[in-house]
Design an enzyme around this catalytic site. Structure first.
Site, PDB file in Angstrom:
ATOM      1  CG  HIS A 153      -9.372   6.590   1.993  1.00  0.00           C
ATOM      2  ND1 HIS A 153      -9.323   5.982   0.362  1.00  0.00           N
ATOM      3  CD2 HIS A 153      -8.447   5.035   2.353  1.00  0.00           C
ATOM      4  CE1 HIS A 153      -8.904   5.271   0.585  1.00  0.00           C
ATOM      5  NE2 HIS A 153      -8.330   4.456   1.657  1.00  0.00           N
ATOM      6  CD  GLU A 166      -3.144  -1.051   2.326  1.00  0.00           C
ATOM      7  OE1 GLU A 166      -2.834  -0.128   2.978  1.00  0.00           O
ATOM      8  OE2 GLU A 166      -3.879  -1.434   2.569  1.00  0.00           O
ATOM      9  CG  HIS A 207     -10.025   6.052   6.141  1.00  0.00           C
ATOM     10  ND1 HIS A 207     -10.953   5.646   6.036  1.00  0.00           N
ATOM     11  CD2 HIS A 207      -9.176   5.771   6.391  1.00  0.00           C
ATOM     12  CE1 HIS A 207     -10.190   3.976   6.271  1.00  0.00           C
ATOM     13  NE2 HIS A 207      -9.504   4.813   6.160  1.00  0.00           N
ATOM     14  NE  ARG A 257      -4.967   5.680   9.599  1.00  0.00           N
ATOM     15  CZ  ARG A 257      -5.431   4.336   8.826  1.00  0.00           C
ATOM     16  NH1 ARG A 257      -4.905   3.225   9.244  1.00  0.00           N
ATOM     17  NH2 ARG A 257      -6.629   4.585   7.855  1.00  0.00           N
ATOM     18  NE  ARG A 282      -4.381   5.775   3.726  1.00  0.00           N
ATOM     19  CZ  ARG A 282      -4.907   4.872   4.505  1.00  0.00           C
ATOM     20  NH1 ARG A 282      -5.855   5.258   5.687  1.00  0.00           N
ATOM     21  NH2 ARG A 282      -5.278   3.337   3.998  1.00  0.00           N
TER      22      ARG A 282
END
Length: 517
Positions: free
Chosen positions: A231, A115, A338, A373, A277
Site C-alpha cells: 500500500h 479510488e 498490504h 489488485r 497502487r
C-alpha cells in the site's frame, strides 16, 4: 477414553468476511464448524478502510468495472473470473444489506466514492473509513445469532486426505496445546494473507500465511506467489505502529508531497495520485530516494473539515491520538506490505487441485487481480467466490480447471544449500530479510540470497510446539514460495518489480504454478 472424531459437512478455517459469509451460507445446506486461531474478531477484514467496489450507480456498469480491473491487472488476470466478479457484485452487496451492514448513505442512497484506477465513483463504505470493521461486526453477530459451532483459539495444522481428496482437518489448541481432528466433506480455507512477512505492514499480527503453508504441505498447487501488493500510504511516525491511510483519501483529493512540499506524482504518471497502487508505491520510493528521507506526505489540509472527519473518522482520531491534526498538518506516509495477490490456485468455483478443498479471500488465487489488485476489489472477491463455493458444493464437482494458459510454468520449490552457517530465524530477522530482498524493488542478487536463507531456515525449524513456532514455520514457507517465484519471473509486471529486468515482457504473459516436490 479417546473422544470420537466429529464429522461436519463443512469445516471453514478463518473468521474474516470469507469465513463468516461462507458459514452463514453453508449452514442452510449442512452442518458447519468454523475454526479460527484467535477469537472470532481477529482478522484482516476489520482493517479494511477504503470499502468495497461494486457498480451500483445508474452511471456505472459491470462492463466499466470489468475494464478498470483488467487495466489495473498488468495483463495477467483471468478474464472469466473478472467478468463473474463484476457481474455478480450487485447481488452480493444486496446480501450484505440484508444481513444488516450499515453502508453510509447520502440523500437516501448508498454513498459512493472513487479510488485509484477506478474510472467511476463505485466504492461503498460504512462508518466512513471503518468499512471492514462494520461488515465483520455485522456478520460475526449473525454467526453468533445463528449459533454456528465455533472453535476459537485453534490453529489448523494439517489437511487430512483420503484417497487424494479431502478427509478432514487437524487443529492445535493454542490455549491447551492439544491436537484434535475433524472429518468433513468440504474444507474451506479462508485464512487471510501474509503481511507479517514484512517489517512494515498494514496487516494485523494474525496474517501469517497459514492457509498457503497448510495447503502447500498437503501438495496443493499455488499460483502467482511473486505478486505481493504494497500500500502506498501507511502512517509513518517514529514509535507509532504502522497504520493504513486509506486510498480513498487520495480519491477525495488528497495530494502526495515530498519533504519540500512539492506535489510530485504528475512527474511520474499523468494519473498522478489516482494511478494504480504499484505505480504510486514505486513513485514514492523513488521520491524518498531522491530526497534521502524515509517518508513523504499526504496532504489533506485543503479538504473541507467535514469531509475529513466524517469520511475518515478512524484516521482522523488515530492521528489525533498521536498529536497529529490532519485538518492542519500533512500526514507523513510510506509504503507498507498490504495484500497477498497470489495464493492457493482455484478455479472460478473456488476449487483447488484437491477435490473437496476450497479456498476463498486473500489466501486464494482465482486470477481476479492479475499482477496488481484494483483497490477495493478484495472484499467483493470474498463475497462473490464464497457464494460460488457453497453453490458448487451442492452439485457435482466442476470440470473447470484453475485458470491456466498453455505456457504456464509449473515448478517445484528446490531445496537450496547455503554455504554459510545460518542462525535459526526469528520473526524480526525474517521480516527484515523479506523487506530488504523480496520487497517493493527486487534483484537477482537479493532474491537468491533470500532464497538460500529461507531454505536453510525451513530445514532448521523443528517440529512446531506452540502458536508462535507454527506461525513462524508458515511464514518461512510462504516467504520461500514468494521468493522462488520472484526469482523465476525475469521481468517486471504489476506488483513484481525487478531492477535487473525492468520491462514487462510478452514472453512472461504466464502464471507460475508451484507444488511441493
Amino acid at each position: 477414553m479417546e473422544q470420537p472424531i466429529k464429522t461436519y459437512d463443512y469445516v471453514i478455517v478463518g473468521s474474516g468476511i470469507a469465513g463468516l459469509y461462507s458459514a452463514l451460507l453453508a449452514r442452510e445446506h449442512g452442518s458447519v464448524l468454523l475454526v479460527t486461531k484467535g477469537s472470532i474478531d481477529d482478522c484482516n477484514t476489520r482493517h479494511a478502510q477504503g470499502g468495497i467496489a461494486a457498480a451500483i450507480s445508474a452511471s456505472d456498469s459491470p462492463a466499466l468495472h470489468y475494464e478498470d480491473t483488467i487495466a489495473a491487472s498488468a495483463g495477467l488476470c483471468n478474464k472469466k473470473a473478472v467478468r463473474i466478479l463484476t457481474q455478480e457484485a450487485q447481488n452480493r452487496i444486496a446480501d450484505l444489506v440484508r444481513f444488516g451492514v450499515p453502508f453510509d448513505t447520502m440523500n437516501g442512497e448508498i454513498a459512493l466514492t472513487r479510488e485509484a484506477a477506478h474510472s467511476m465513483p463505485r466504492i461503498l463504505h460504512a462508518g466512513g473509513d471503518a468499512t471492514g470493521a462494520q461488515i465483520e461486526t455485522t456478520l460475526s453477530h449473525q454467526v453468533k445469532t445463528a449459533q454456528i459451532p465455533l472453535l476459537e483459539h485453534c490453529l489448523a495444522t494439517k489437511i487430512l486426505l483420503e484417497n487424494g481428496a479431502i478427509g478432514g482437518l487437524e487443529t492445535y489448541n493454542t490455549l491447551t496445546g492439544s491436537l484434535q481432528q475433524f472429518k468433513c466433506r468440504y474444507l474451506i480455507l479462508a485464512t487471510g494473507g501474509a503481511g507479517q512477512l514484512f517489517k512494515l505492514t498494514t496487516n494485523p499480527t494474525v496474517a501469517t500465511g497459514d492457509g498457503v503453508a497448510l495447503a502447500y504441505r498437503a501438495g496443493v498447487a499455488m499460483a502467482d506467489m511473486e505478486f505481493f501488493q504494497f500500500h502506498p500510504t501507511a502512517l509513518h511516525l517514529p514509535g507509532v505502529e504502522t497504520f493504513l491511510i486509506s486510498e480513498a483519501m487520495r480519491g477525495e483529493g488528497g495530494i502526495l508531497r515530498n519533504i519540500t512540499g512539492e506535489a510530485f506524482m504528475k512527474s511520474y504518471t499523468p494519473q498522478a495520485e489516482l494511478a494504480p497502487r504499484d505505480i504510486v508505491t514505486r513513485s514514492i520510493v523513488s521520491e524518498m530516494k531522491k530526497t534521502n528521507t524515509d517518508h513523504v506526505y499526504l496532504d489533506a489540509t485543503h479538504l473541507p473539515a467535514h469531509i475529513t472527519t466524517t469520511r475518515f473518522p478512524q484516521i482522523y482520531h488515530y492521528c489525533q491520538e498521536h498529536k497529529l491534526d490532519i485538518l492542519k498538518e500533512m500526514i507523513p506516509v510510506a509504503p507498507a506490505a498490504h495484500y497477498m495477490i497470489g495464493g492457493i490456485r482455484v478455479n472460478t468455483w473456488g476449487e483447488s487441485s484437491v477435490p473437496g478443498l476450497f479456498a476463498a479471500g486473500e489466501t486464494a488465487c482465482a486470477g481476479v487481480h492479475g499482477a496488481n489488485r484494483l483497490a477495493s476489489n478484495s472484499l467483493l472477491e470474498v463475497l462473490v467466490f464464497s457464494k460460488r463455493i457453497i453453490e458448487r458444493s451442492l452439485s457435482s464437482p466442476s470440470n473447470e480447471t484453475a485458470p491456466e494458459r498453455e505456457n504456464d510454468l509449473h515448478i517445484s520449490v528446490p531445496l537450496r544449500n547455503s554455504s554459510a552457517p545460518v542462525a535459526a530465524p526469528t520473526l524480526s530477522t525474517l521480516q527484515q530479510l523479506l523487506w530488504d530482498n523480496v520487497g517493493i524493488v527486487r534483484s537477482e542478487h537479493g532474491l537468491a540470497q533470500a532464497a538460500a536463507t529461507l531454505s536453510a531456515w525451513h530445514d532448521l525449524l523443528k517440529k512446531p510446539f506452540n502458536q508462535p513456532s507454527w506461525e513462524l514455520l508458515n511464514l518461512v514457507t510462504a516467504g520461500m514460495l514468494m521468493t522462488e517465484a520472484a526469482l523465476i519471473r525475469l521481468e517486471s509486471r504489476g506488483a513484481h518489480f525487478r531492477l535487473d529486468y525492468p520491462k514487462t515482457e510478452p514472453a512472461w504473459h504466464k502464471h507460475i504454478v508451484i507444488k511441493r516436490n
